[in-house]
Design a protein around this motif. Structure first.
Motif, PDB file in Angstrom:
ATOM      1  N   GLU A  36      47.151  55.043  29.593  1.00 29.56           N
ATOM      2  CA  GLU A  36      46.033  55.876  30.026  1.00 29.56           C
ATOM      3  C   GLU A  36      44.705  55.432  29.421  1.00 29.56           C
ATOM      4  OE1 GLU A  36      47.256  59.759  28.807  1.00 29.56           O
ATOM      5  OE2 GLU A  36      48.597  60.048  30.517  1.00 29.56           O
ATOM      6  N   ASN A  37      44.678  54.233  28.855  1.00 33.92           N
ATOM      7  CA  ASN A  37      43.501  53.788  28.117  1.00 33.92           C
ATOM      8  C   ASN A  37      42.630  52.802  28.886  1.00 33.92           C
ATOM      9  OD1 ASN A  37      44.341  55.291  25.888  1.00 33.92           O
ATOM     10  ND2 ASN A  37      45.626  53.610  25.150  1.00 33.92           N
ATOM     11  N   PHE A  38      42.952  52.622  30.169  1.00 33.00           N
ATOM     12  CA  PHE A  38      42.235  51.636  30.955  1.00 33.00           C
ATOM     13  C   PHE A  38      41.180  52.300  31.836  1.00 33.00           C
ATOM     14  CE2 PHE A  38      46.151  49.784  29.619  1.00 33.00           C
ATOM     15  CZ  PHE A  38      45.847  48.455  29.363  1.00 33.00           C
ATOM     16  N   GLY A  39      40.247  51.501  32.317  1.00 38.16           N
ATOM     17  CA  GLY A  39      39.148  52.022  33.114  1.00 38.16           C
ATOM     18  C   GLY A  39      39.444  51.980  34.597  1.00 38.16           C
ATOM     19  N   GLN A  40      38.487  51.491  35.379  1.00 43.14           N
ATOM     20  CA  GLN A  40      38.607  51.482  36.836  1.00 43.14           C
ATOM     21  C   GLN A  40      39.807  50.675  37.300  1.00 43.14           C
ATOM     22  OE1 GLN A  40      35.175  49.864  38.803  1.00 43.14           O
ATOM     23  NE2 GLN A  40      35.933  50.276  40.864  1.00 43.14           N
ATOM     24  N   TYR A  41      40.088  49.571  36.609  1.00 38.71           N
ATOM     25  CA  TYR A  41      41.195  48.713  36.998  1.00 38.71           C
ATOM     26  C   TYR A  41      42.285  48.796  35.940  1.00 38.71           C
ATOM     27  CZ  TYR A  41      37.561  47.040  40.112  1.00 38.71           C
ATOM     28  OH  TYR A  41      36.558  46.985  41.043  1.00 38.71           O
ATOM     29  N   ASP A  42      43.392  49.379  36.326  1.00 45.57           N
ATOM     30  CA  ASP A  42      44.473  49.676  35.389  1.00 45.57           C
ATOM     31  C   ASP A  42      45.381  48.463  35.222  1.00 45.57           C
ATOM     32  OD1 ASP A  42      46.396  50.773  33.806  1.00 45.57           O
ATOM     33  OD2 ASP A  42      47.128  52.224  35.277  1.00 45.57           O
ATOM     34  N   ILE A 149      36.105  43.134  38.094  1.00 48.76           N
ATOM     35  CA  ILE A 149      36.233  42.509  39.405  1.00 48.76           C
ATOM     36  C   ILE A 149      34.914  42.651  40.158  1.00 48.76           C
ATOM     37  CG2 ILE A 149      37.412  42.552  41.646  1.00 48.76           C
ATOM     38  CD1 ILE A 149      39.891  43.583  40.237  1.00 48.76           C
ATOM     39  N   GLN A 150      34.402  41.529  40.635  1.00 49.95           N
ATOM     40  CA  GLN A 150      33.149  41.525  41.381  1.00 49.95           C
ATOM     41  C   GLN A 150      33.416  41.010  42.791  1.00 49.95           C
ATOM     42  OE1 GLN A 150      30.082  39.140  39.636  1.00 49.95           O
ATOM     43  NE2 GLN A 150      28.540  39.677  41.171  1.00 49.95           N
ATOM     44  N   VAL A 151      33.070  41.807  43.791  1.00 48.65           N
ATOM     45  CA  VAL A 151      33.270  41.434  45.185  1.00 48.65           C
ATOM     46  C   VAL A 151      31.932  40.985  45.765  1.00 48.65           C
ATOM     47  CG1 VAL A 151      34.067  42.182  47.450  1.00 48.65           C
ATOM     48  CG2 VAL A 151      35.135  43.122  45.385  1.00 48.65           C
ATOM     49  N   GLU A 152      31.896  39.749  46.291  1.00 51.82           N
ATOM     50  CA  GLU A 152      30.677  39.203  46.877  1.00 51.82           C
ATOM     51  C   GLU A 152      30.482  39.727  48.298  1.00 51.82           C
ATOM     52  OE1 GLU A 152      28.747  37.599  45.020  1.00 51.82           O
ATOM     53  OE2 GLU A 152      30.029  36.947  43.358  1.00 51.82           O
ATOM     54  N   SER A 153      29.310  39.477  48.864  1.00 57.64           N
ATOM     55  CA  SER A 153      28.996  39.941  50.218  1.00 57.64           C
ATOM     56  C   SER A 153      29.897  39.308  51.271  1.00 57.64           C
ATOM     57  CB  SER A 153      27.530  39.632  50.537  1.00 57.64           C
ATOM     58  OG  SER A 153      27.272  38.240  50.393  1.00 57.64           O
ATOM     59  N   ASP A 154      30.419  38.108  50.977  1.00 56.59           N
ATOM     60  CA  ASP A 154      31.316  37.451  51.926  1.00 56.59           C
ATOM     61  C   ASP A 154      32.759  37.905  51.781  1.00 56.59           C
ATOM     62  OD1 ASP A 154      31.985  36.311  49.537  1.00 56.59           O
ATOM     63  OD2 ASP A 154      31.605  34.243  50.118  1.00 56.59           O
ATOM     64  N   MET A 161      38.887  38.730  32.743  1.00 52.02           N
ATOM     65  CA  MET A 161      39.675  39.597  31.870  1.00 52.02           C
ATOM     66  C   MET A 161      39.299  39.290  30.428  1.00 52.02           C
ATOM     67  SD  MET A 161      43.297  39.235  33.947  1.00 52.02           S
ATOM     68  CE  MET A 161      44.216  40.272  32.809  1.00 52.02           C
ATOM     69  N   PRO A 162      38.084  39.658  30.032  1.00 58.49           N
ATOM     70  CA  PRO A 162      37.602  39.301  28.687  1.00 58.49           C
ATOM     71  C   PRO A 162      38.432  39.886  27.558  1.00 58.49           C
ATOM     72  CG  PRO A 162      36.175  40.934  29.704  1.00 58.49           C
ATOM     73  CD  PRO A 162      37.100  40.459  30.779  1.00 58.49           C
ATOM     74  N   ILE A 208      44.074  39.124  41.504  1.00 55.42           N
ATOM     75  CA  ILE A 208      42.913  39.978  41.762  1.00 55.42           C
ATOM     76  C   ILE A 208      43.290  41.129  42.693  1.00 55.42           C
ATOM     77  CG2 ILE A 208      40.615  40.089  42.809  1.00 55.42           C
ATOM     78  CD1 ILE A 208      40.240  37.153  41.916  1.00 55.42           C
ATOM     79  N   ASN A 209      43.940  40.789  43.809  1.00 56.43           N
ATOM     80  CA  ASN A 209      44.314  41.819  44.778  1.00 56.43           C
ATOM     81  C   ASN A 209      45.310  42.804  44.204  1.00 56.43           C
ATOM     82  OD1 ASN A 209      42.759  41.110  47.091  1.00 56.43           O
ATOM     83  ND2 ASN A 209      44.108  39.357  47.452  1.00 56.43           N
ATOM     84  N   SER A 210      46.209  42.322  43.358  1.00 56.86           N
ATOM     85  CA  SER A 210      47.220  43.194  42.762  1.00 56.86           C
ATOM     86  C   SER A 210      46.571  44.248  41.873  1.00 56.86           C
ATOM     87  CB  SER A 210      48.221  42.369  41.951  1.00 56.86           C
ATOM     88  OG  SER A 210      48.915  41.472  42.777  1.00 56.86           O
ATOM     89  N   ILE A 211      45.637  43.824  41.036  1.00 56.01           N
ATOM     90  CA  ILE A 211      44.944  44.775  40.162  1.00 56.01           C
ATOM     91  C   ILE A 211      44.042  45.691  40.976  1.00 56.01           C
ATOM     92  CG2 ILE A 211      43.248  44.992  38.307  1.00 56.01           C
ATOM     93  CD1 ILE A 211      44.396  42.530  37.023  1.00 56.01           C
ATOM     94  N   TYR A 212      43.318  45.107  41.932  1.00 53.33           N
ATOM     95  CA  TYR A 212      42.372  45.889  42.738  1.00 53.33           C
ATOM     96  C   TYR A 212      43.084  46.994  43.512  1.00 53.33           C
ATOM     97  CZ  TYR A 212      38.360  46.815  45.769  1.00 53.33           C
ATOM     98  OH  TYR A 212      37.315  47.423  46.430  1.00 53.33           O
TER      99      TYR A 212
END
Length: 273
Positions: A36-42, A149-154, A161-162, A208-212
């Protein structure tokens, strides 16, 4: 550095028969707050851990919590129990992989690139595989920024994952009695087309998709091989409330799977009612 693990006699039988150490998903551990300690992306459903203690002195709470009424065992290894060896490129002939000849790994390429999951080879970095757990006053949101995770316009997405190397190593101080030392793996679902030079680049997209989307690997655990030499020289301490029948069973297991292992009686034997 000795590491210790408290468990039941039944689980010891499975460890000795399989010659493997099991990593369980972080979401299944006894400390509910850990997932329960994670943010937007668990990231927690993608983390698998193996838990040990550095406390040389026997722990009554650990005997009580993990060994079935103190009738189980404490297993002890001198350092990491895993089987480090050079990963064989021939295991995956469909991939053109070049390796440092001095590289040693606690798992083979086939184990890393399983049909059920892909394990990120973070254990091949210069950082040590295992780490001490740090006990803090409040773990709430401590890994909130571990994934970005950063999603570009395309529509292309980029992930960083720092904090990946420092997740799953913080617990509230109420757990400090465990003096825990743990190993962690991060795993994602495999590429849909399997592993080949053509789709190896998909691994990053899959992660990326798995976490998103929160799509975790299907397996609840991952097993790693025990070093044969470590297995032969392990120490097994019988629980303080173990019966004579438990002792017979333990000796039979040791005789069959690791005859050179050292069996000890608990220092607490006869001191607990």
């Amino acid at each position: 550095m000795d590491i210790h693990h408290y468990t039941t006699l039944e689980t010891l039988a499975l460890i000795l028969e399989s010659k493997k150490i099991r990593f369980n998903r972080l979401t299944n551990v006894d400390d509910v707050q850990e997932s329960e300690n994670f943010g937007q992306y668990d990231l927690s459903p993608f983390i698998y851990i193996s838990c040990w203690t550095l406390s040389t002195e026997e722990s009554i709470p650990l005997w009580k919590m993990y060994t079935s009424n103190m009738k189980g065992v404490r297993i002890t290894f001198d350092g990491e129990p895993f089987h480090y060896r050079k990963p064989e490129v021939s295991d995956l002939p469909e991939l053109n992989i070049e390796l440092d000849e001095n590289l040693l790994s606690p798992m083979t390429f086939k184990q890393m690139m399983s049909p059920s999951y892909f394990i990120t080879p973070s254990f091949l970095s210069k950082e040590k595989f295992g780490k001490k757990v740090a006990y803090v006053d409040d773990v709430t949101g401590i890994y909130e920024n571990s994934v970005a995770i950063q999603v570009e316009s395309d529509g292309k997405a980029h992930m960083t994952m720092p904090g990946a190397g420092n997740v799953a190593i913080h617990k509230n101080k109420v757990w400090e009695f465990q003096e825990e030392f743990r190993y962690a793996l991060i795993a994602f679902p495999p590429p849909t087309g399997g592993y080949s030079n053509e789709n190896i680049s998909e691994i990053s997209d899959v992660a990326i998709n798995s976490i998103y989307h929160g799509k975790k690997p299907e397996v609840d655990y991952i097993d790693l091989d025990i070093c044969p030499e470590k297995l032969e020289n392990m120490t097994i301490t019988l629980g303080p409330l173990a019966t004579y029948a438990d002792e017979i069973i333990l000796k039979a297991l040791v005789s069959k799977y690791c005859p050179n292992a050292n069996i000890k009686n608990s220092n607490l034997q006869g001191k607990i009612r």
